[in-house]
Design an enzyme around this catalytic site. Structure first.
Site, short mmCIF file in Angstrom:
data_model
loop_
_atom_site.label_atom_id
_atom_site.label_comp_id
_atom_site.label_asym_id
_atom_site.label_seq_id
_atom_site.Cartn_x
_atom_site.Cartn_y
_atom_site.Cartn_z
N ASP A 1 84.32 -20.73 55.98
CA ASP A 1 84.66 -21.60 57.10
C ASP A 1 83.76 -21.19 58.27
OD1 ASP A 1 86.26 -23.25 58.93
OD2 ASP A 1 86.97 -21.33 59.69
N GLY B 1 88.70 -37.53 68.43
CA GLY B 1 87.40 -37.48 67.77
C GLY B 1 86.27 -38.08 68.58
N GLY C 1 86.51 -38.70 72.77
CA GLY C 1 86.40 -38.21 74.13
C GLY C 1 87.64 -38.44 74.95
N LEU D 1 84.50 -40.45 82.38
CA LEU D 1 84.38 -40.46 80.92
C LEU D 1 83.77 -39.13 80.47
CD1 LEU D 1 82.88 -44.04 80.38
CD2 LEU D 1 85.25 -43.34 80.00
N GLY E 1 82.75 -37.29 76.71
CA GLY E 1 82.80 -37.39 75.25
C GLY E 1 81.44 -37.36 74.60
#
Length: 735
Positions: A423, A490, A492, A503, A505
């Site tokens: 991982d 997934g 933003g 905003l 993301g």
């Protein structure tokens, strides 16, 4: 359904194990039984409505073995066993020396008084009988329990050999005493010396077994018996068992910390090597966690108890090691199967040898001597001890190094692993993402970009959001609450502050919201090429900056992966990160195969896909998020810590959270299997060669006939040699 662990005293070979297992399995309600010869414990799973612990203990006692408390100190129990066999040996030796002198002295030219020679059968009988009584434990377990167990064991062979010599000699002696025959070919010394040397062998074996399990004994002795606590404003000393969660206790320099807790006052360095395997002491101050059993070195600590009794990290470690040592490795099934047929086979060989030499015209004493030699030299003990002693030493070494082997099957699988899957986050990387770059645009500066991003992330629980807020705190920025906040998973974050839209993301998220990203795309590619995750910051309809976040690669990751590849292992990285970030990390580490953008629940599917390709897979992960993949793998390796051992899901737990221990675990597994194979090889070879020689195979060609006493010594030493070979593992230096 209930599980119980019952301590058993008196087992000496794989046949003893089989006898107990079979007797327990016959009881209605018993679902699963595993008896371990080296730990001397039975691990039983049963239906509590149909059978109880008292019933199980009664079955074990009826089989001829003693039930003992496992709550007692392992070291004390082992010392008591060693002491018992030492006393038995000293008593038998006291009688054996004059017996040997009386029976063999004349042949060696030693002076013996005439009255002793004239009454030799009587005096030999007087000297041998106490030795037989001291060794009567063999007869009880080997013969008297046969009607109940219907299963011969090692003690059966020993008993038949000793009693054959003793009873034959006694019959001849009685015939002389009543004037019916002249006493010749007496074998009192064989019966007496055989008993003495077998007792000596058991004494040596118990000492060797004690050393094999001393690692767990040392762990048990780490915690102090008493603890100083504050009660009603006074400092008092109480037994450790009375300590409760929430109690405040003191630890002075040089003392061991009695239980897991949190430091509320004081400062010191603490040696955690016996728990975690970490040799460098760790500094502990207010708010730091401490582990019970660790050594306080320099300062005074005031601690509040967080875990007590069986919930402490030390207790969890001991439980894991004990349970592992109680399980049977797949390779052990071979020895168990052979051992189940071994004793009956040896009895047939002994009877066949007796009949054959009688048929060939030899005397009964001659043929009986060969029969006894066959019974004495056969040794299922060595077969029974071959695997568990190596497992006990191997798991003990692992525990001392902070490598907890929770499933004994993992030992056998480790040498077959050809693919190691890591991982990424928290395993190959530090698991602590940090802001690396802040690139302002449209007349903004770094602090302004960071402040806008922090406002948007103020209510976020995402790890990347945490990294941004930590950076803002480090720079001393005040971050107000947003007026509106919405997460798009997934992608933003939407936020609003003072009426202005924010905003935050990835590239697609910004495009979807109608902003042009052309001016930043080149810079984003450059940052992602280095493995950094890029967050775009926009206010209203303008991009105000870029923030890159990077989770630093652990310094040991690259050398470990290089070593694995040099060993011929394929290395794979699996992560939920974007392809560009994942491949950048893989490139830096020299890994060619990457599974990226994989959700935690889908990681197990990727492991299964590798297994369908014919790979034997080890999965290395954090033990919580990666639990399904770790469970699916042939060997699951969980990165742990000294305080969360019980939560881990792997077959192997690396307590130090150090990737280098992956290599040590693989080497330890491989080396343990090497020792198991050596033990089994020599145990098989010893019996394959020894039994025909004892049966007189060399006599027609060379005139050599094995003395039963020498056969008995060889049998005892074969068991000791197997345990000693396992003990030699402790001198191996692992990387």
């Amino acid at each position: 359904m209930k599980k119980e662990i019952i301590g058993i005293d008196g087992m000496h070979c794989a046949s003893c194990v089989s006898a107990i297992e079979n007797a327990l399995r016959k009881r209605d309600g018993v679902l699963e039984v595993k008896v371990n010869l080296s730990t001397e414990r039975a691990y039983i799973e049963f239906d509590e409505k149909r059978v109880n612990r008292d019933d199980l203990e009664r079955i074990i006692e009826d089989t001829g073995y003693k039930v003992v408390k496992i709550e007692d100190s392992e070291q004390d129990k082992r010392k008591e066993e060693i002491s018992i066999w030492r006393r038995r040996f000293l008593v038998s030796a006291i009688f054996s020396i004059p017996l040997l002198y009386l029976s063999m002295g004349f042949h060696l030219g030693l002076p013996i008084p005439g009255f002793l020679i004239e009454n030799s059968p009587f005096f030999q009988f007087l000297l041998t009988t106490p030795i037989i009584l001291v060794g009567s434990i063999f007869f009880k377990r080997g013969i008297l329990t046969l009607p109940k167990t219907k299963r011969a064991n090692m003690d059966t062979l020993v008993s038949l050999g000793i009693l054959s010599a003793y009873i034959y000699s006694l019959v001849i002696s009685i015939l002389e005493w009543i004037g019916k025959a002249r006493a010749q070919n007496l074998y009192y010394e064989i019966a007496g010396l055989l008993t003495t040397f077998i007792i000596l062998g058991r004494w040596l074996e118990s000492m060797a077994k004690g050393k094999a399990s001393e690692a767990i004994g040392k762990l048990m002795e780490l915690t102090p018996k008493t603890v100083r606590v504050i009660k009603e404003g006074n400092e008092i000393e109480i037994p450790l068992e009375e300590l409760q969660i929430g109690d405040v206790f003191f630890v002075r320099p040089g003392e061991r910390i009695p239980t897991d807790g949190e430091v509320i006052d004081g400062y010191s360095s603490v040696d955690e090597s016996m728990i975690t395997g970490e040799s460098i002491p760790r500094e502990k101050g207010k708010g730091e966690e401490v582990i019970g059993g660790t050594l306080n070195k320099t300062g005074f600590l005031k601690v509040v108890a967080k875990r007590v009794g069986k919930e402490t990290a030390l207790s969890q470690i001991i439980k894991i090691v004990e349970e592992t040592q109680g399980k049977k490795a797949p390779i052990e099934k071979l020895a168990d199967k052979v051992s189940s047929y071994f004793v009956p086979f040896v009895l047939l060989i002994a009877l066949f040898s007796l009949s054959l030499w009688l048929f060939l015209g030899e005397s009964f004493p001659f043929s009986l001597k060969i029969c006894i030699s066959v019974l004495m030299i056969a040794c299922p003990c060595a077969l029974g001890l071959a695997t568990p002693t190596a497992v006990i030493v191997g798991t003990g070494i692992g525990a001392k190094k902070g490598i907890l082997i929770k499933d004994v099957t993992a030992i056998e699988m480790m040498e077959r692993i050809d693919t190691v899957v890591f991982d990424k986050t928290g395993t190959l990387t530090m698991g602590n993402p940090e802001v690396k770059d802040i690139i302002p645009l449209n007349s903004k500066n770094e602090k302004e970009v960071l402040r806008i991003a922090s406002i948007a992330e103020k209510r976020s629980e995402h790890p990347l959001g945490e990294s941004i807020l930590k950076e803002a705190e480090r720079r001393g920025l005040e971050v107000p609450e947003p007026e509106e906040f919405k997460v798009i998973p997934g992608k933003g974050v939407h936020a609003k502050y003072k009426g202005r839209r924010i905003l935050l993301g990835n590239l697609n998220f910004i495009k979807e919201n109608g902003l042009s990203t052309e001016i930043v795309e080149k810079e984003i590619k450059n940052l992602e090429r280095d493995g950094k995750t890029v967050i775009i910051v926009a206010e209203e309809d303008k991009i105000t900056g870029l923030i890159s976040i990077f989770d630093d690669i652990k310094p040991e990751a690259e050398p470990v992966i290089r070593k694995l590849r040099n060993l011929g292992k394929e290395v794979v990285i699996i992560t939920g990160d974007r392809e560009s970030t994942a491949k950048a990390i893989a490139y830096k580490l020299g890994v060619n195969r990457v599974f990226c953008e994989v959700l935690p629940q889908d990681k197990a599917k990727e492991i299964k896909r590798l297994q369908k390709e014919g790979k034997i897979v080890a999965m290395v992960g954090d033990g919580i998020n990666d639990a399904p993949a770790i469970t699916q793998a042939d060997v699951g390796i969980a990165m742990g810590s000294g305080t969360d051992i019980a939560m881990e899901s792997g077959d192997i737990v690396l307590v130090k959270n150090d990737l280098r221990d992956v290599l040590v675990a693989m080497e330890l597994g491989k080396y343990t299997m090497k020792k198991i194979k050596q033990n089994l090889f020599w145990a098989f070879v010893y019996n394959i060669i020894g039994i025909p020689i004892a049966g007189g195979a060399l006599y027609p060609l060379t005139g050599f006939l094995l003395n039963p006493v020498i056969a008995g010594i060889a049998m005892s030493l074969s068991s000791v040699s197997v345990v000693t070979n396992s003990l030699s593992m402790r001198f191996k230096k692992f990387q």
